[in-house]
Design a protein around this motif. Sequence first.
Motif, PDB file in Angstrom:
ATOM      1  N   ASP A 136       0.828  -1.202   0.000  1.00 57.36           N
ATOM      2  CA  ASP A 136       0.000   0.000   0.000  1.00 57.36           C
ATOM      3  C   ASP A 136       0.867   1.258   0.000  1.00 57.36           C
ATOM      4  O   ASP A 136       0.554   2.243  -0.681  1.00 57.36           O
ATOM      5  CB  ASP A 136      -0.924  -0.025   1.221  1.00 57.36           C
ATOM      6  CG  ASP A 136      -2.102   0.919   1.079  1.00 57.36           C
ATOM      7  OD1 ASP A 136      -2.694   0.967  -0.025  1.00 57.36           O
ATOM      8  OD2 ASP A 136      -2.444   1.602   2.061  1.00 57.36           O
ATOM      9  N   GLN A 137       1.954   1.233   0.762  1.00 55.53           N
ATOM     10  CA  GLN A 137       2.882   2.374   0.781  1.00 55.53           C
ATOM     11  C   GLN A 137       3.475   2.603  -0.600  1.00 55.53           C
ATOM     12  O   GLN A 137       3.549   3.741  -1.087  1.00 55.53           O
ATOM     13  CB  GLN A 137       3.993   2.114   1.806  1.00 55.53           C
ATOM     14  CG  GLN A 137       5.036   3.214   1.914  1.00 55.53           C
ATOM     15  CD  GLN A 137       4.705   4.252   2.954  1.00 55.53           C
ATOM     16  OE1 GLN A 137       3.600   4.812   2.943  1.00 55.53           O
ATOM     17  NE2 GLN A 137       5.632   4.515   3.854  1.00 55.53           N
ATOM     18  N   PHE A 138       3.874   1.532  -1.260  1.00 52.71           N
ATOM     19  CA  PHE A 138       4.453   1.627  -2.599  1.00 52.71           C
ATOM     20  C   PHE A 138       3.447   2.195  -3.597  1.00 52.71           C
ATOM     21  O   PHE A 138       3.770   3.090  -4.388  1.00 52.71           O
ATOM     22  CB  PHE A 138       4.936   0.248  -3.053  1.00 52.71           C
ATOM     23  CG  PHE A 138       5.246   0.162  -4.524  1.00 52.71           C
ATOM     24  CD1 PHE A 138       6.337   0.843  -5.056  1.00 52.71           C
ATOM     25  CD2 PHE A 138       4.462  -0.595  -5.374  1.00 52.71           C
ATOM     26  CE1 PHE A 138       6.622   0.768  -6.405  1.00 52.71           C
ATOM     27  CE2 PHE A 138       4.746  -0.673  -6.725  1.00 52.71           C
ATOM     28  CZ  PHE A 138       5.833   0.006  -7.249  1.00 52.71           C
ATOM     29  N   LEU A 139       2.230   1.689  -3.557  1.00 51.83           N
ATOM     30  CA  LEU A 139       1.216   2.143  -4.519  1.00 51.83           C
ATOM     31  C   LEU A 139       0.875   3.614  -4.312  1.00 51.83           C
ATOM     32  O   LEU A 139       0.663   4.352  -5.280  1.00 51.83           O
ATOM     33  CB  LEU A 139      -0.030   1.268  -4.405  1.00 51.83           C
ATOM     34  CG  LEU A 139       0.152  -0.187  -4.863  1.00 51.83           C
ATOM     35  CD1 LEU A 139      -1.077  -1.021  -4.523  1.00 51.83           C
ATOM     36  CD2 LEU A 139       0.458  -0.259  -6.362  1.00 51.83           C
ATOM     37  N   ALA A 140       0.854   4.056  -3.051  1.00 50.82           N
ATOM     38  CA  ALA A 140       0.582   5.464  -2.780  1.00 50.82           C
ATOM     39  C   ALA A 140       1.717   6.346  -3.306  1.00 50.82           C
ATOM     40  O   ALA A 140       1.473   7.397  -3.927  1.00 50.82           O
ATOM     41  CB  ALA A 140       0.394   5.685  -1.286  1.00 50.82           C
ATOM     42  N   LEU A 141       2.959   5.931  -3.069  1.00 56.04           N
ATOM     43  CA  LEU A 141       4.093   6.694  -3.573  1.00 56.04           C
ATOM     44  C   LEU A 141       4.122   6.715  -5.099  1.00 56.04           C
ATOM     45  O   LEU A 141       4.427   7.746  -5.708  1.00 56.04           O
ATOM     46  CB  LEU A 141       5.399   6.104  -3.026  1.00 56.04           C
ATOM     47  CG  LEU A 141       5.741   6.443  -1.584  1.00 56.04           C
ATOM     48  CD1 LEU A 141       6.777   5.468  -1.026  1.00 56.04           C
ATOM     49  CD2 LEU A 141       6.250   7.879  -1.464  1.00 56.04           C
ATOM     50  N   GLU A 142       3.793   5.597  -5.698  1.00 53.55           N
ATOM     51  CA  GLU A 142       3.773   5.513  -7.159  1.00 53.55           C
ATOM     52  C   GLU A 142       2.703   6.435  -7.733  1.00 53.55           C
ATOM     53  O   GLU A 142       2.926   7.105  -8.753  1.00 53.55           O
ATOM     54  CB  GLU A 142       3.511   4.062  -7.575  1.00 53.55           C
ATOM     55  CG  GLU A 142       3.526   3.843  -9.076  1.00 53.55           C
ATOM     56  CD  GLU A 142       3.189   2.410  -9.451  1.00 53.55           C
ATOM     57  OE1 GLU A 142       3.960   1.805 -10.204  1.00 53.55           O
ATOM     58  OE2 GLU A 142       2.148   1.894  -8.989  1.00 53.55           O
ATOM     59  N   ARG A 143       1.582   6.500  -7.062  1.00 55.34           N
ATOM     60  CA  ARG A 143       0.440   7.275  -7.564  1.00 55.34           C
ATOM     61  C   ARG A 143       0.592   8.776  -7.318  1.00 55.34           C
ATOM     62  O   ARG A 143       0.275   9.592  -8.180  1.00 55.34           O
ATOM     63  CB  ARG A 143      -0.849   6.764  -6.910  1.00 55.34           C
ATOM     64  CG  ARG A 143      -2.134   7.372  -7.460  1.00 55.34           C
ATOM     65  CD  ARG A 143      -3.358   6.701  -6.872  1.00 55.34           C
ATOM     66  NE  ARG A 143      -3.448   6.868  -5.419  1.00 55.34           N
ATOM     67  CZ  ARG A 143      -3.192   5.910  -4.539  1.00 55.34           C
ATOM     68  NH1 ARG A 143      -2.826   4.697  -4.950  1.00 55.34           N
ATOM     69  NH2 ARG A 143      -3.294   6.145  -3.242  1.00 55.34           N
ATOM     70  N   THR A 144       1.090   9.147  -6.138  1.00 59.95           N
ATOM     71  CA  THR A 144       1.081  10.555  -5.728  1.00 59.95           C
ATOM     72  C   THR A 144       2.464  11.130  -5.439  1.00 59.95           C
ATOM     73  O   THR A 144       2.604  12.343  -5.320  1.00 59.95           O
ATOM     74  CB  THR A 144       0.229  10.735  -4.460  1.00 59.95           C
ATOM     75  OG1 THR A 144       0.882  10.090  -3.350  1.00 59.95           O
ATOM     76  CG2 THR A 144      -1.161  10.143  -4.637  1.00 59.95           C
ATOM     77  N   GLY A 145       3.473  10.262  -5.257  1.00 63.37           N
ATOM     78  CA  GLY A 145       4.780  10.713  -4.831  1.00 63.37           C
ATOM     79  C   GLY A 145       4.852  11.018  -3.351  1.00 63.37           C
ATOM     80  O   GLY A 145       5.887  11.472  -2.849  1.00 63.37           O
ATOM     81  N   GLN A 146       3.756  10.759  -2.628  1.00 63.25           N
ATOM     82  CA  GLN A 146       3.660  11.129  -1.222  1.00 63.25           C
ATOM     83  C   GLN A 146       3.485   9.901  -0.333  1.00 63.25           C
ATOM     84  O   GLN A 146       2.942   8.878  -0.757  1.00 63.25           O
ATOM     85  CB  GLN A 146       2.473  12.075  -1.013  1.00 63.25           C
ATOM     86  CG  GLN A 146       2.597  13.364  -1.796  1.00 63.25           C
ATOM     87  CD  GLN A 146       1.350  14.221  -1.701  1.00 63.25           C
ATOM     88  OE1 GLN A 146       0.450  13.939  -0.918  1.00 63.25           O
ATOM     89  NE2 GLN A 146       1.292  15.279  -2.498  1.00 63.25           N
ATOM     90  N   TYR A 147       3.933  10.031   0.907  1.00 62.37           N
ATOM     91  CA  TYR A 147       3.695   9.006   1.922  1.00 62.37           C
ATOM     92  C   TYR A 147       2.220   8.989   2.294  1.00 62.37           C
ATOM     93  O   TYR A 147       1.528  10.016   2.217  1.00 62.37           O
ATOM     94  CB  TYR A 147       4.509   9.309   3.181  1.00 62.37           C
ATOM     95  CG  TYR A 147       5.989   9.041   3.084  1.00 62.37           C
ATOM     96  CD1 TYR A 147       6.593   8.082   3.888  1.00 62.37           C
ATOM     97  CD2 TYR A 147       6.788   9.762   2.201  1.00 62.37           C
ATOM     98  CE1 TYR A 147       7.950   7.841   3.829  1.00 62.37           C
ATOM     99  CE2 TYR A 147       8.151   9.523   2.129  1.00 62.37           C
ATOM    100  CZ  TYR A 147       8.728   8.564   2.939  1.00 62.37           C
ATOM    101  OH  TYR A 147      10.076   8.335   2.863  1.00 62.37           O
TER     102      TYR A 147
END
Length: 378
Positions: A233-244
Motif C-alpha cells: 500500500d505504501q508503494f502504490l501510494a508513492l507511485e500514484r502521488t509521490g507522497q507518503y
Amino acid sequence: MSLPRAKSETGDPLLLTPGPLTTSKSVKQAMLHDWGSRDPAFIALNRRVLEGLAEIAGGDGLVTVPMQGSGTFAVEAMIGTLVPRDGKLLILINGAYGQRAGKIADRAARAWTALETAEDTPPDIATLSAALDADPAITHVFAVHCETTSGILNPIAEIADAVAAKDRRLLVDSMSAFGALEINAAKVRYDALAASSNKCLEGVPGLGFVLCREDALRAAAGNAHALSLDLADQFLALERTGQYRFTPPIHVIAALAQALDEHRDEGGVAGRGGRYRRNCRTLIDGLRDLGFETLLPDRLQAPIIVTFRMPGHPNFSFQTFYDALAERGFLIYPGKLTVAESFRIGCIGRLDERDMAGAVEAVRDVMTQMKVPTGAAA
C-alpha cells in the motif's frame, strides 16, 4: 596520565556502536531546514533518496519502499507483507535479530520454523537445503546478513543460491551491512531486503526501508496484517502521488539525502566497506596486542562490530571499563551473547583508522588505570 578526550567534528563522543552512530557535520546540518511534506521540492528530494537506495542495491527490477520508524519497523513490514497469510517462513537464527523475526512472525500470525545455530556459527547450507526438501509448506526463508549480536558475517550469497535452487523466496535483514558489504541484486537473488538510514549509510535514525522485487511486491497486495506496515500500500501510494500515506520523517530523509551523496563520493559500497575494514583491522590488531580475545575467527568477522571476550582478571569490571572509556570520549556496547561473557566495539560511522587507534590507546590507558595487565579471558 589520561589521554585527551576523543570527540567527533561536532564535539560529541565517538559512538563505537552498530548504530545509531557518529555522523558527519554536514549530515547533521542537512536537518536544519524545514520542508513541506507535500511540497514538490520535498517530493523530488524523497524520490532522489529512494532511487539512490535502489542503485546501491543493484537497481534493476528493484523498488525502494520507505517505512517510518526504526529498522525493526521495516523488517516487520517485510515479513507481514511478503509472506502470504497461508505461507510459512523458515528463519535462520544465530543471534537476537533472527529471534526477533520469529516474534514478528508470531504477531503477524505467520507460520514459521527455524534453523538455529550458536551465535558464533553460521548456518549450514546443506542443512538448509535438506530442511527445504523436508517441508514443502515453506514458502520463504529469512536470513540476517550481518548479525550484530556477535558481528558474524553470514554467507548470504550461498544462502540465496540454496533458496533459489529449491524455488523458494528469500527475505534479508541487511540492517548492519547494507551500504558497506556488497549484496548486489543482480548476483544475489532475494525478494526483499530491509535496512535503515542510521547504519552503514551514516544517516540518522528514523527511516527504515525495504528494497523489493517489484513483481513480488505487487503480488503481495492485500497480504499485510497492519495498515501502517503495509509495504504494498505504501508503494502504490508513492507511485500514484509521490507522497507518503502518513507523515514522513522529513528531516531524517533530508539527512539521508546528504549521507547518500557522501556515500557516493567515498566510492560507494567498495569505498565505505574498505574504510570499515581498515577500522576493524586496526581495532582487532590493537586489542589483541593487549591480550583481548575475539569471539569470532577472522574468516567469520564482518567489519561492522567486533565481540571481545570479557577479561578474566579479578580487577576487571565492565562498568568501570565502560565509564572510563566514556570519560575519554568513546562509547562502546555491552555484549548480548549467551555463549560467553563479552562486550562489543563498533567499526562503523564517521570514523577512520586514527579514531580506532585512539580507541585502542584509550583501552590501554584504562587497563593500566584498573591495574589489569592483560585482556585475556578467563
